[in-house]
Write a protein that holds these residues in place. Structure first.
Motif, PDB file in Angstrom:
ATOM      1  N   ILE A 153     -18.827  70.069 -60.963  1.00  0.00           N
ATOM      2  CA  ILE A 153     -19.232  69.634 -59.708  1.00  0.00           C
ATOM      3  C   ILE A 153     -19.945  70.527 -59.035  1.00  0.00           C
ATOM      4  CG2 ILE A 153     -16.849  68.552 -59.489  1.00  0.00           C
ATOM      5  CD1 ILE A 153     -15.595  70.739 -57.670  1.00  0.00           C
ATOM      6  N   PHE A 154     -20.234  71.767 -59.656  1.00  0.00           N
ATOM      7  CA  PHE A 154     -21.210  72.693 -58.851  1.00  0.00           C
ATOM      8  C   PHE A 154     -22.537  72.682 -59.449  1.00  0.00           C
ATOM      9  CE2 PHE A 154     -16.858  74.753 -59.016  1.00  0.00           C
ATOM     10  CZ  PHE A 154     -16.409  74.530 -57.776  1.00  0.00           C
ATOM     11  N   ASP A 155     -22.756  71.729 -60.346  1.00  0.00           N
ATOM     12  CA  ASP A 155     -24.087  71.543 -60.817  1.00  0.00           C
ATOM     13  C   ASP A 155     -25.027  71.070 -59.571  1.00  0.00           C
ATOM     14  OD1 ASP A 155     -25.244  70.644 -63.910  1.00  0.00           O
ATOM     15  OD2 ASP A 155     -26.452  69.934 -62.236  1.00  0.00           O
ATOM     16  N   SER A 156     -26.459  71.574 -59.893  1.00  0.00           N
ATOM     17  CA  SER A 156     -27.267  71.269 -58.760  1.00  0.00           C
ATOM     18  C   SER A 156     -27.680  69.896 -58.499  1.00  0.00           C
ATOM     19  CB  SER A 156     -28.282  72.262 -58.839  1.00  0.00           C
ATOM     20  OG  SER A 156     -29.131  72.050 -60.099  1.00  0.00           O
ATOM     21  N   ALA A 157     -27.415  69.209 -59.637  1.00  0.00           N
ATOM     22  CA  ALA A 157     -27.514  67.636 -59.756  1.00  0.00           C
ATOM     23  C   ALA A 157     -26.514  67.215 -58.452  1.00  0.00           C
ATOM     24  CB  ALA A 157     -27.063  67.074 -60.966  1.00  0.00           C
ATOM     25  N   VAL A 158     -25.286  67.676 -58.464  1.00  0.00           N
ATOM     26  CA  VAL A 158     -24.261  67.189 -57.639  1.00  0.00           C
ATOM     27  C   VAL A 158     -24.363  67.693 -56.102  1.00  0.00           C
ATOM     28  CG1 VAL A 158     -21.789  66.782 -57.077  1.00  0.00           C
ATOM     29  CG2 VAL A 158     -22.798  67.079 -59.484  1.00  0.00           C
ATOM     30  N   LEU A 159     -24.787  69.057 -56.272  1.00  0.00           N
ATOM     31  CA  LEU A 159     -24.706  69.886 -54.839  1.00  0.00           C
ATOM     32  C   LEU A 159     -26.132  69.629 -54.136  1.00  0.00           C
ATOM     33  CD1 LEU A 159     -23.042  73.194 -55.373  1.00  0.00           C
ATOM     34  CD2 LEU A 159     -22.159  71.220 -54.687  1.00  0.00           C
ATOM     35  N   LEU A 160     -27.254  69.430 -54.865  1.00  0.00           N
ATOM     36  CA  LEU A 160     -28.265  69.599 -54.276  1.00  0.00           C
ATOM     37  C   LEU A 160     -29.436  68.277 -54.444  1.00  0.00           C
ATOM     38  CD1 LEU A 160     -29.239  73.258 -54.889  1.00  0.00           C
ATOM     39  CD2 LEU A 160     -28.620  72.400 -52.784  1.00  0.00           C
ATOM     40  N   GLY A 161     -28.970  67.510 -55.439  1.00  0.00           N
ATOM     41  CA  GLY A 161     -29.870  66.441 -55.959  1.00  0.00           C
ATOM     42  C   GLY A 161     -30.927  67.100 -56.337  1.00  0.00           C
ATOM     43  N   ASP A 162     -30.877  68.217 -57.140  1.00  0.00           N
ATOM     44  CA  ASP A 162     -31.924  68.994 -57.507  1.00  0.00           C
ATOM     45  C   ASP A 162     -32.278  68.615 -58.828  1.00  0.00           C
ATOM     46  OD1 ASP A 162     -33.825  70.967 -57.712  1.00  0.00           O
ATOM     47  OD2 ASP A 162     -32.421  72.688 -57.730  1.00  0.00           O
ATOM     48  N   THR A 163     -32.855  67.393 -59.167  1.00  0.00           N
ATOM     49  CA  THR A 163     -32.903  66.633 -60.461  1.00  0.00           C
ATOM     50  C   THR A 163     -34.073  65.979 -60.575  1.00  0.00           C
ATOM     51  OG1 THR A 163     -30.298  66.609 -60.367  1.00  0.00           O
ATOM     52  CG2 THR A 163     -31.680  65.385 -62.118  1.00  0.00           C
ATOM     53  N   VAL A 164     -34.603  66.194 -61.688  1.00  0.00           N
ATOM     54  CA  VAL A 164     -35.836  65.198 -62.123  1.00  0.00           C
ATOM     55  C   VAL A 164     -35.310  64.278 -62.972  1.00  0.00           C
ATOM     56  CG1 VAL A 164     -37.559  66.827 -61.197  1.00  0.00           C
ATOM     57  CG2 VAL A 164     -36.760  66.680 -63.814  1.00  0.00           C
ATOM     58  N   THR A 165     -36.143  63.236 -62.951  1.00  0.00           N
ATOM     59  CA  THR A 165     -35.689  61.923 -63.956  1.00  0.00           C
ATOM     60  C   THR A 165     -36.813  61.136 -64.365  1.00  0.00           C
ATOM     61  OG1 THR A 165     -34.256  59.976 -63.517  1.00  0.00           O
ATOM     62  CG2 THR A 165     -35.678  60.562 -61.690  1.00  0.00           C
ATOM     63  N   GLU A 166     -36.399  60.407 -65.310  1.00  0.00           N
ATOM     64  CA  GLU A 166     -37.214  59.362 -65.892  1.00  0.00           C
ATOM     65  C   GLU A 166     -36.467  58.065 -66.324  1.00  0.00           C
ATOM     66  OE1 GLU A 166     -40.482  58.589 -66.388  1.00  0.00           O
ATOM     67  OE2 GLU A 166     -41.053  60.447 -65.219  1.00  0.00           O
ATOM     68  N   SER A 167     -36.884  56.987 -66.261  1.00  0.00           N
ATOM     69  CA  SER A 167     -36.250  55.906 -66.878  1.00  0.00           C
ATOM     70  C   SER A 167     -37.355  55.052 -67.624  1.00  0.00           C
ATOM     71  CB  SER A 167     -35.740  55.022 -65.739  1.00  0.00           C
ATOM     72  OG  SER A 167     -34.884  55.404 -65.070  1.00  0.00           O
ATOM     73  N   THR A 168     -37.103  54.886 -69.125  1.00  0.00           N
ATOM     74  CA  THR A 168     -37.969  54.383 -69.744  1.00  0.00           C
ATOM     75  C   THR A 168     -37.386  52.984 -70.322  1.00  0.00           C
ATOM     76  OG1 THR A 168     -38.691  56.508 -70.591  1.00  0.00           O
ATOM     77  CG2 THR A 168     -39.464  54.603 -71.998  1.00  0.00           C
ATOM     78  N   ARG A 169     -37.916  51.857 -70.789  1.00  0.00           N
ATOM     79  CA  ARG A 169     -37.088  50.725 -71.160  1.00  0.00           C
ATOM     80  C   ARG A 169     -37.579  50.640 -72.655  1.00  0.00           C
ATOM     81  NH1 ARG A 169     -37.708  44.652 -69.659  1.00  0.00           N
ATOM     82  NH2 ARG A 169     -37.108  44.603 -71.707  1.00  0.00           N
ATOM     83  N   THR A 170     -37.030  49.694 -73.380  1.00  0.00           N
ATOM     84  CA  THR A 170     -37.347  49.292 -74.768  1.00  0.00           C
ATOM     85  C   THR A 170     -37.589  47.842 -74.534  1.00  0.00           C
ATOM     86  OG1 THR A 170     -35.084  48.439 -75.205  1.00  0.00           O
ATOM     87  CG2 THR A 170     -35.652  50.681 -75.960  1.00  0.00           C
ATOM     88  N   PHE A 171     -38.492  47.452 -75.491  1.00  0.00           N
ATOM     89  CA  PHE A 171     -38.913  45.900 -75.635  1.00  0.00           C
ATOM     90  C   PHE A 171     -38.768  45.768 -77.332  1.00  0.00           C
ATOM     91  CE2 PHE A 171     -41.706  46.692 -72.000  1.00  0.00           C
ATOM     92  CZ  PHE A 171     -41.321  45.722 -71.135  1.00  0.00           C
TER      93      PHE A 171
END
Ligand SMILES: Cc1ncc(COP(=O)(O)O)c(C=O)c1O
Length: 305
Positions: free
Chosen positions: A21-39
């Motif tokens: 719960i102390f991860d910066s993803a939770v505390l700060l939204g300090d997160t980079v991201t990607e979303s790929t899809r399959t075909f």
């Protein structure tokens, strides 16, 4: 079989995947991201997504603890491990979320104190919410909230600080529960949708905002390429609501649905109010590229209970 997810060096069952719960993803939204899809179970442009991810990581100074090639490898492993859970007609997302790891309270939250938290998972590609828009078009609406300017957070960094997008999308849902946002920048130029890029067609020219105020979408690139290959003139330019009101066609692009036509803009019909020929041509072209009928795949899901 339980979904297998990757969490910082390990493949684990999803119920075993825990972050602090102390991860910066939770505390700060300090997160980079990607979303790929399959075909057809094959990832689409995964190298491009991972390349964009590594640019986001570099600019945000997050050390993922592995090279882009290693990230590609691990991603393929996550997909392989989970493909048995997907039907032959079913596709999935492959999502990367990478946070700076444990956030340390005190005067300097910027330092990465330990390992980044690397999360990779697949998720069924549920297209039911979008399916009818391929034939009917959606209602594009401008929210009152404006996009966070790139001077504050560069729009090219694909990040998980999604509060602004979420609130903007809520605003358009107040106008029409099925509306999709066209968010403007501080100067009143069209920026993007909460999860997609915006295109219009006017007098045969395909136009989209420059990437100074929107994510450099990989679907956006795909559409620009498909259009150029077919001799359609394309322009990356500033667009205002006036251009959308008076366009012949309007559509969004994003990884899950690829191309989503809009047939209404702020309550007025776009063009003649039906899905136009350029959108249809581009959807066919994309379907040919990936060997899957994108529209049929989505519409087929509506028959699935
Ligand atoms: C804010 C935003 N704009 C645009 C896009 C479209 O990008 P892509 O085509 O790479 O999915 C996304 C995708 O999630 C997004 O979050």
């Amino acid at each position: 079989m339980q979904r297998q997810v990757y969490l910082t060096g390990q493949m684990v069952a999803e119920t075993e995947a825990r972050i602090s719960i102390f991860d910066s993803a939770v505390l700060l939204g300090d997160t980079v991201t990607e979303s790929t899809r399959t075909f057809g179970h094959r990832p689409f442009k995964l190298e491009d997504h991972v390349a964009r991810l590594y640019k986001s990581l570099k600019v945000t100074r997050i050390d993922a603890g592995m090279s882009a090639d290693e990230m590609l490898n691990v991603t393929e492993q996550v997909l392989e491990a989970n493909l048995p859970t997907y039907g032959s007609e079913e596709d999935c997302w492959i999502v990367h979320n990478i946070s700076r790891g444990l956030a340390v309270p005190g005067p300097d939250p910027t330092v990465q104190q330990g390992a980044a938290t690397v999360m990779i998972y697949t998720q069924p590609m549920d297209l039911r919410g979008w399916a009818k828009f391929y034939t009917d078009g959606c209602h594009a609406v401008t929210p009152m909230s404006r996009i966070i300017p790139s001077q504050s957070l560069d729009a090219r960094i694909k990040n998980r600080s999604r509060m602004a997008y979420t609130l903007a999308e809520m605003e358009v849902k107040l106008v029409d529960p099925e509306a999709q946002s066209v968010i403007l920048d501080l100067d009143g130029n069209v920026a993007e949708n909460k999860g997609g890029n915006v295109f219009l067609v006017s007098n045969g020219v395909l136009k989209t905002p420059r990437i100074s105020n929107c994510l450099a979408g990989i679907s956006r690139d795909t559409v620009l390429q498909l259009a150029r290959d077919r001799g359609i003139q394309v322009e990356e330019t500033d667009l205002q609501p006036y251009d959308l009101y008076t366009a012949d066609e309007l559509f969004f692009t994003s990884t899950p649905y690829c191309i989503m036509p809009a047939t209404k803009f702020n309550g007025l019909p776009v063009g003649n109010g039906s899905v136009g020929p350029t959108v249809q041509l581009l959807l066919r072209a994309w379907s040919e590229l990936v060997g899957i009928d994108i529209v049929k795949q989505a519409i087929r899901q509506l028959g699935v209970t």
